[in-house]
Motif scaffolding. Structure first.
Motif, PDB file in Angstrom:
ATOM      1  N   ARG A  57     -13.771 -35.356  43.392  1.00  0.00           N
ATOM      2  CA  ARG A  57     -13.496 -35.410  41.959  1.00  0.00           C
ATOM      3  C   ARG A  57     -12.512 -36.546  41.699  1.00  0.00           C
ATOM      4  N   SER A  58     -12.809 -37.389  40.741  1.00  0.00           N
ATOM      5  CA  SER A  58     -11.916 -38.505  40.431  1.00  0.00           C
ATOM      6  C   SER A  58     -10.814 -38.061  39.484  1.00  0.00           C
ATOM      7  N   TYR A  59      -9.598 -38.515  39.762  1.00  0.00           N
ATOM      8  CA  TYR A  59      -8.452 -38.243  38.903  1.00  0.00           C
ATOM      9  C   TYR A  59      -7.927 -39.524  38.261  1.00  0.00           C
ATOM     10  N   HIS A  64      -2.399 -40.329  41.252  1.00  0.00           N
ATOM     11  CA  HIS A  64      -2.483 -39.811  39.893  1.00  0.00           C
ATOM     12  C   HIS A  64      -1.973 -38.373  39.828  1.00  0.00           C
ATOM     13  N   ARG A  65      -1.855 -37.748  40.993  1.00  0.00           N
ATOM     14  CA  ARG A  65      -1.278 -36.405  41.128  1.00  0.00           C
ATOM     15  C   ARG A  65      -0.161 -36.494  42.159  1.00  0.00           C
ATOM     16  N   LYS A 122     -12.998 -45.089  40.201  1.00  0.00           N
ATOM     17  CA  LYS A 122     -12.901 -43.683  40.573  1.00  0.00           C
ATOM     18  C   LYS A 122     -12.084 -43.524  41.858  1.00  0.00           C
ATOM     19  N   GLU A 144     -10.195 -40.132  44.108  1.00  0.00           N
ATOM     20  CA  GLU A 144      -9.650 -38.791  44.309  1.00  0.00           C
ATOM     21  C   GLU A 144      -8.325 -38.848  45.044  1.00  0.00           C
TER      22      GLU A 144
END
Length: 246
Positions: free
Chosen positions: A83-85, A98-99, A92, A94
């Motif tokens: 899943r891309s964030y 970004h997290r 894209k 994951e």
């Protein structure tokens, strides 16, 4: 034809007593499908070892049971959920920042543990980042999670703290037809990797995605395997053997 060029280049290596190693990585495996079975049958027929990059979150016992009779297959970790964030406008990713890094690394640990438990000796401790992208800041933590190797796309980075086993030729035309690339272009690309710098690479990685293959991809793979699998200058290698090499 570029297939003839590749054959000539391989013949020249054989005359000089030299060999080149190939390896095959296929991404996005989750469960048994007709396309996966087609790939398993084709690789088994030509005795080509297959490294499956499995997405941990959605996979389970069904795939593990399906692969138990496939002695030529190894399993590696394809991120966690694929899943891309990344925000709109960015490529894209994951495995970016970004997290919080702790969240990303926690998922990578969960993926490692899940696939190791499901696949046992078939499992290899190699990370295959979704979309072949991982933030460099995460790499130093990977060995502590159990990872011993990284596989992305392109020339290997020899400065990394863990082994790097990359793919170099992607059979898919992601930015055009989203089907198979022209076979002549692919054969020429492989021949180009063999000739670069006058010395063959240690292992030329071929990248596939069985779920989206069209007829052109399957035809190309059969032609490639027919040419290389019995050639005296070629060795198709498995991940286990390649990671054990110096």
């Amino acid at each position: 034809m570029s297939e003839t060029l590749l054959k000539a280049r391989l013949n020249a290596l054989a005359v000089n007593g030299r060999t080149v190693q190939f390896w095959l990585r296929d991404d996005d495996a989750v469960e048994p499908t007709p396309a996966l079975d087609q790939l398993l049958t084709l690789t088994r027929r030509f005795r080509v070892p297959l490294a499956l990059a499995v997405i941990p979150e959605p996979t389970g016992e069904v795939l593990a049971d399906h692969l138990r009779s496939q002695d030529h297959v190894t399993v590696t970790v394809h991120g966690w959920s694929h899943r891309s964030y990344a925000p709109p406008g960015e490529k894209k990713r994951e495995l970016g920042l970004h997290r919080p890094a702790s969240v990303v690394l926690g998922e990578l640990k969960d993926g490692f543990d899940k696939l190791s438990a499901l696949h046992g000796p078939r499992f290899q401790p190699m990370l295959v980042p979704p979309w072949n992208r991982v933030d460099a800041a995460l790499l130093p933590a990977l060995p502590d999670l159990g990872y011993r190797a990284l596989s992305v796309f392109g020339r290997e980075d020899q400065t990394l703290s863990l082994a790097c086993l990359n793919t170099h030729v992607d059979v898919m035309d992601w930015h055009g037809t989203r089907g198979g690339r022209d076979a002549d272009v692919l054969f020429a690309e492989i021949a180009g990797w063999l000739a670069e710098g006058g010395e063959p690479l240690g292992a030329v990685g071929i990248l596939t995605h069985h779920l989206v293959h069209d007829a052109a991809v399957w035809t190309f793979l059969e032609r490639l395997f027919s040419l290389t699998s019995g050639h005296p200058a070629c060795q198709w290698m498995g991940v286990r053997e390649l990671l054990a090499s110096p």
